[in-house]
Design a protein around this motif. Structure first.
Motif, PDB file in Angstrom:
ATOM      1  N   ARG A  24      30.048  66.245 108.001  1.00  0.00           N
ATOM      2  CA  ARG A  24      29.257  67.160 107.169  1.00  0.00           C
ATOM      3  C   ARG A  24      29.752  67.165 105.722  1.00  0.00           C
ATOM      4  O   ARG A  24      28.958  67.034 104.788  1.00  0.00           O
ATOM      5  CB  ARG A  24      29.321  68.593 107.727  1.00  0.00           C
ATOM      6  CG  ARG A  24      28.753  68.739 109.127  1.00  0.00           C
ATOM      7  CD  ARG A  24      28.536  70.208 109.483  1.00  0.00           C
ATOM      8  NE  ARG A  24      29.745  71.007 109.405  1.00  0.00           N
ATOM      9  CZ  ARG A  24      30.626  71.152 110.392  1.00  0.00           C
ATOM     10  NH1 ARG A  24      30.433  70.516 111.541  1.00  0.00           N
ATOM     11  NH2 ARG A  24      31.689  71.922 110.249  1.00  0.00           N
ATOM     12  N   ALA A  25      31.042  67.317 105.550  1.00  0.00           N
ATOM     13  CA  ALA A  25      31.597  67.551 104.211  1.00  0.00           C
ATOM     14  C   ALA A  25      31.787  66.273 103.401  1.00  0.00           C
ATOM     15  O   ALA A  25      31.830  66.333 102.168  1.00  0.00           O
ATOM     16  CB  ALA A  25      32.941  68.275 104.333  1.00  0.00           C
ATOM     17  N   ASN A  53      44.136  62.671  98.534  1.00  0.00           N
ATOM     18  CA  ASN A  53      43.925  63.786  97.614  1.00  0.00           C
ATOM     19  C   ASN A  53      42.428  64.030  97.408  1.00  0.00           C
ATOM     20  O   ASN A  53      41.966  65.175  97.413  1.00  0.00           O
ATOM     21  CB  ASN A  53      44.618  63.491  96.279  1.00  0.00           C
ATOM     22  CG  ASN A  53      44.657  64.699  95.364  1.00  0.00           C
ATOM     23  OD1 ASN A  53      44.847  65.828  95.809  1.00  0.00           O
ATOM     24  ND2 ASN A  53      44.464  64.470  94.077  1.00  0.00           N
ATOM     25  N   TRP A  54      41.669  62.935  97.228  1.00  0.00           N
ATOM     26  CA  TRP A  54      40.205  63.063  97.089  1.00  0.00           C
ATOM     27  C   TRP A  54      39.607  63.710  98.340  1.00  0.00           C
ATOM     28  O   TRP A  54      38.794  64.629  98.247  1.00  0.00           O
ATOM     29  CB  TRP A  54      39.597  61.685  96.858  1.00  0.00           C
ATOM     30  CG  TRP A  54      38.097  61.693  96.736  1.00  0.00           C
ATOM     31  CD1 TRP A  54      37.375  61.829  95.585  1.00  0.00           C
ATOM     32  CD2 TRP A  54      37.148  61.568  97.799  1.00  0.00           C
ATOM     33  NE1 TRP A  54      36.022  61.795  95.870  1.00  0.00           N
ATOM     34  CE2 TRP A  54      35.859  61.639  97.219  1.00  0.00           C
ATOM     35  CE3 TRP A  54      37.254  61.404  99.182  1.00  0.00           C
ATOM     36  CZ2 TRP A  54      34.681  61.552  97.968  1.00  0.00           C
ATOM     37  CZ3 TRP A  54      36.082  61.314  99.948  1.00  0.00           C
ATOM     38  CH2 TRP A  54      34.820  61.389  99.338  1.00  0.00           C
ATOM     39  N   TYR A  55      40.031  63.231  99.501  1.00  0.00           N
ATOM     40  CA  TYR A  55      39.501  63.737 100.770  1.00  0.00           C
ATOM     41  C   TYR A  55      39.810  65.224 100.957  1.00  0.00           C
ATOM     42  O   TYR A  55      38.926  66.028 101.309  1.00  0.00           O
ATOM     43  CB  TYR A  55      40.086  62.915 101.921  1.00  0.00           C
ATOM     44  CG  TYR A  55      39.902  63.531 103.283  1.00  0.00           C
ATOM     45  CD1 TYR A  55      38.665  63.532 103.915  1.00  0.00           C
ATOM     46  CD2 TYR A  55      40.987  64.126 103.951  1.00  0.00           C
ATOM     47  CE1 TYR A  55      38.499  64.089 105.168  1.00  0.00           C
ATOM     48  CE2 TYR A  55      40.821  64.682 105.195  1.00  0.00           C
ATOM     49  CZ  TYR A  55      39.580  64.670 105.804  1.00  0.00           C
ATOM     50  OH  TYR A  55      39.427  65.240 107.048  1.00  0.00           O
ATOM     51  N   VAL A  56      41.047  65.608 100.715  1.00  0.00           N
ATOM     52  CA  VAL A  56      41.443  67.009 100.894  1.00  0.00           C
ATOM     53  C   VAL A  56      40.659  67.917  99.944  1.00  0.00           C
ATOM     54  O   VAL A  56      40.250  69.021 100.315  1.00  0.00           O
ATOM     55  CB  VAL A  56      42.971  67.154 100.697  1.00  0.00           C
ATOM     56  CG1 VAL A  56      43.373  68.619 100.587  1.00  0.00           C
ATOM     57  CG2 VAL A  56      43.714  66.486 101.852  1.00  0.00           C
ATOM     58  N   ARG A  57      40.437  67.453  98.728  1.00  0.00           N
ATOM     59  CA  ARG A  57      39.644  68.247  97.783  1.00  0.00           C
ATOM     60  C   ARG A  57      38.210  68.429  98.275  1.00  0.00           C
ATOM     61  O   ARG A  57      37.600  69.489  98.087  1.00  0.00           O
ATOM     62  CB  ARG A  57      39.637  67.579  96.407  1.00  0.00           C
ATOM     63  CG  ARG A  57      40.957  67.693  95.682  1.00  0.00           C
ATOM     64  CD  ARG A  57      40.849  67.091  94.286  1.00  0.00           C
ATOM     65  NE  ARG A  57      42.129  67.167  93.584  1.00  0.00           N
ATOM     66  CZ  ARG A  57      42.318  66.744  92.354  1.00  0.00           C
ATOM     67  NH1 ARG A  57      41.310  66.210  91.672  1.00  0.00           N
ATOM     68  NH2 ARG A  57      43.505  66.839  91.780  1.00  0.00           N
ATOM     69  N   ARG A  58      37.643  67.397  98.875  1.00  0.00           N
ATOM     70  CA  ARG A  58      36.280  67.515  99.397  1.00  0.00           C
ATOM     71  C   ARG A  58      36.226  68.566 100.500  1.00  0.00           C
ATOM     72  O   ARG A  58      35.296  69.374 100.566  1.00  0.00           O
ATOM     73  CB  ARG A  58      35.803  66.161  99.939  1.00  0.00           C
ATOM     74  CG  ARG A  58      35.874  65.013  98.953  1.00  0.00           C
ATOM     75  CD  ARG A  58      34.821  65.042  97.857  1.00  0.00           C
ATOM     76  NE  ARG A  58      35.006  65.992  96.790  1.00  0.00           N
ATOM     77  CZ  ARG A  58      35.868  65.854  95.779  1.00  0.00           C
ATOM     78  NH1 ARG A  58      36.690  64.828  95.726  1.00  0.00           N
ATOM     79  NH2 ARG A  58      35.934  66.749  94.831  1.00  0.00           N
ATOM     80  N   LEU A  59      37.208  68.547 101.403  1.00  0.00           N
ATOM     81  CA  LEU A  59      37.234  69.560 102.465  1.00  0.00           C
ATOM     82  C   LEU A  59      37.449  70.941 101.873  1.00  0.00           C
ATOM     83  O   LEU A  59      36.801  71.909 102.307  1.00  0.00           O
ATOM     84  CB  LEU A  59      38.335  69.246 103.474  1.00  0.00           C
ATOM     85  CG  LEU A  59      38.181  68.006 104.353  1.00  0.00           C
ATOM     86  CD1 LEU A  59      39.100  68.115 105.573  1.00  0.00           C
ATOM     87  CD2 LEU A  59      36.758  67.755 104.798  1.00  0.00           C
ATOM     88  N   ASP A  92      36.636  72.081  98.903  1.00  0.00           N
ATOM     89  CA  ASP A  92      35.425  72.548  98.238  1.00  0.00           C
ATOM     90  C   ASP A  92      34.359  72.966  99.241  1.00  0.00           C
ATOM     91  O   ASP A  92      33.613  73.926  99.012  1.00  0.00           O
ATOM     92  CB  ASP A  92      34.866  71.457  97.321  1.00  0.00           C
ATOM     93  CG  ASP A  92      35.760  71.193  96.116  1.00  0.00           C
ATOM     94  OD1 ASP A  92      36.670  72.009  95.877  1.00  0.00           O
ATOM     95  OD2 ASP A  92      35.548  70.178  95.441  1.00  0.00           O
ATOM     96  N   TYR A  93      34.274  72.228 100.343  1.00  0.00           N
ATOM     97  CA  TYR A  93      33.285  72.549 101.368  1.00  0.00           C
ATOM     98  C   TYR A  93      33.668  73.802 102.150  1.00  0.00           C
ATOM     99  O   TYR A  93      32.825  74.645 102.461  1.00  0.00           O
ATOM    100  CB  TYR A  93      33.132  71.372 102.331  1.00  0.00           C
ATOM    101  CG  TYR A  93      32.082  71.577 103.402  1.00  0.00           C
ATOM    102  CD1 TYR A  93      30.758  71.206 103.182  1.00  0.00           C
ATOM    103  CD2 TYR A  93      32.412  72.132 104.641  1.00  0.00           C
ATOM    104  CE1 TYR A  93      29.791  71.388 104.170  1.00  0.00           C
ATOM    105  CE2 TYR A  93      31.458  72.318 105.624  1.00  0.00           C
ATOM    106  CZ  TYR A  93      30.153  71.942 105.382  1.00  0.00           C
ATOM    107  OH  TYR A  93      29.204  72.127 106.372  1.00  0.00           O
TER     108      TYR A  93
END
Length: 436
Positions: free
Chosen positions: A40-41, A407-413, A415-416
């Motif tokens: 989803r995220a 880091n990119w992945y964790v930020r996406r989670l 934010d979601y």
């Protein structure tokens, strides 16, 4: 609090306690709840590389792509526009196309023969009432963008807005290769028994290349992050070759008016990317033995074989290598918490002739071997993170692009999850107050 809300709260806590410079907790790689959230995220919200225009060269040509529980049709319509459509009939939901690729005149549902043009508009639906409005029942469209022959889709209602900025940066690097006119020479699908993030982490570093990829490293210099002070006397002859190859690549790029600079924005924007051009060892042309060409005919409008390796990384699921004689493009699609599919496509000049200019074995042998070696490494990593003794470990200094990916992945989670977590906590407080 519901089970789903509890799962999200637990994942949010893991996101918040993730330590910079370290790999993720085991649940990020093994949990069904995390996988569902990833779909989803990340895969449901961001631009994904899925195909090349070379795979849909003529009107009616299509490929189908499975992204989690979604099935998409990528098709060139009668006006030669690239479309991305949900592979679901608007009548009663039947799957329209089952084959991975092919060509059609119209899209005809096999169940009740509802018929759609290749732009998704409905043109036949038998037995409907006189008031039935076919214009309201075209196939649902998916956001799609092409960049110099590469096709990206986004399932979100509102895709990340920075894609145009990214496209404007990378397109000048890609133009000379003329991928819109290229020919697909070969394609493979490899299923890896590992979480998609482990596949991407493995790709985002070459810390393991010296011991794991003997076929690949013959073309590359080992000095990507070296300074001259790091060079030992034993390595000096190789370093001198590297300096000469770098100067030659600089000159070739300048003469041909193509960009040479590294652009590194892997974790500073929603559509994270990195692009750079690397000199190659030996002949400096391609992935053949000692950097030799693997296709006699150069790709696109290139006139010089020593064009290095144009390497492009796109978050979350793709990477690309463009050489003077061919291009290799890769996409990763999750199949489950512990399974992923890696698709590799080799592209050559449209006039290149198999058996004359190249052979499939010669063109593909390096990356077939490398993919299989990476598959084994990812599967070992997956088995490791499922072991109860596993705990996050520190990345090496040369694994900075792995850190950028995570880091990119964790930020996406983050934010979601932030609005979802706040909503779940509010519902929990209201439920507690109502039960008093």
């Amino acid at each position: 609090m519901s089970g789903t809300a509890a799962n999200l709260a637990e994942i949010a806590a893991m996101v918040e306690r993730r330590e910079v410079g370290y790999s993720l907790e085991a649940s990020f790689y093994t949990s069904q709840a995390v996988y569902d959230l990833d779909m989803r995220a990340v895969f449901g919200a961001h631009w994904l590389f899925c195909a090349t225009e070379a795979e849909v060269r003529e009107p009616g040509d299509y490929v189908t792509v499975e992204i989690g529980t979604y099935s998409l049709i990528i098709v060139r319509d009668d006006d030669e526009e690239i479309r991305a459509l949900h592979n679901v009939c608007r009548h009663r939901g039947s799957r329209l196309l089952e084959d991975p690729c092919g060509s059609v005149g119209n899209l005809v549902c096999p169940y009740h023969q509802w018929t759609y043009r290749t732009d998704g508009s409905l043109i036949f639906a038998e037995g409907q009432s006189p008031s039935f409005d076919m214009a309201k029942f075209g196939l649902r469209q998916v956001h799609v963008r092409t960049v110099a022959g590469l096709i990206f889709v986004c399932l979100a209602e509102e895709p990340p807005e920075d894609f145009d900025e990214v496209a404007a940066v990378i397109e000048p690097y890609l133009t000379s290769y003329q991928l819109t006119e290229a020919k697909v020479a070969h394609q493979t699908d490899l299923v890896e028994e590992g979480n998609w993030k482990l596949v991407m982490e493995n790709n985002r570093e070459c810390h393991h290349c010296d011991t794991s990829h003997p076929e690949l490293i013959t073309s590359y210099f080992p000095f990507l992050r070296y300074s001259e002070e790091d060079v030992t006397p034993r390595m000096r002859p190789i370093y001198d070759r590297y300096l000469a190859a770098t100067e030659n690549l600089d000159n070739v790029c300048r003469i041909n008016g193509v960009p040479r600079e590294l652009v590194h924005e892997l974790d500073t924007r929603p559509t994270g990317f990195m692009i750079m051009r690397l000199p190659l060892d030996g002949d400096g042309a391609s992935f053949g033995p000692d950097g030799a060409q693997v296709c006699r005919k150069l790709i696109g409008d290139l006139t010089h074989p020593q064009f290095g390796d144009l390497s492009l990384h796109m978050q979350p699921n793709s990477w690309f290598h463009l050489l003077s004689d061919h291009a290799v493009v890769f996409s990763v699609l999750p199949l489950g918490p512990d399974r992923s599919m890696v698709r590799t496509t080799w592209l050559v000049h449209p006039d290149a002739v198999e058996g004359v200019d190249y052979t499939i074995e010669g063109l593909t042998s390096v990356w077939k071997a490398t993919n299989d070696q990476d598959r084994a490494l990812v599967e070992k990593a997956q088995r490791g993170v499922t072991d109860p003794s596993y705990e996050p470990g520190p990345y090496a200094l040369v694994e900075d692009d792995v850190e950028s990916f995570i880091n990119w992945y964790v930020r996406r989670l983050h934010d979601y999850l932030t609005p979802h977590h706040e909503h779940a906590e509010k519902l929990g407080r209201l439920h507690a107050a109502a039960s008093q």
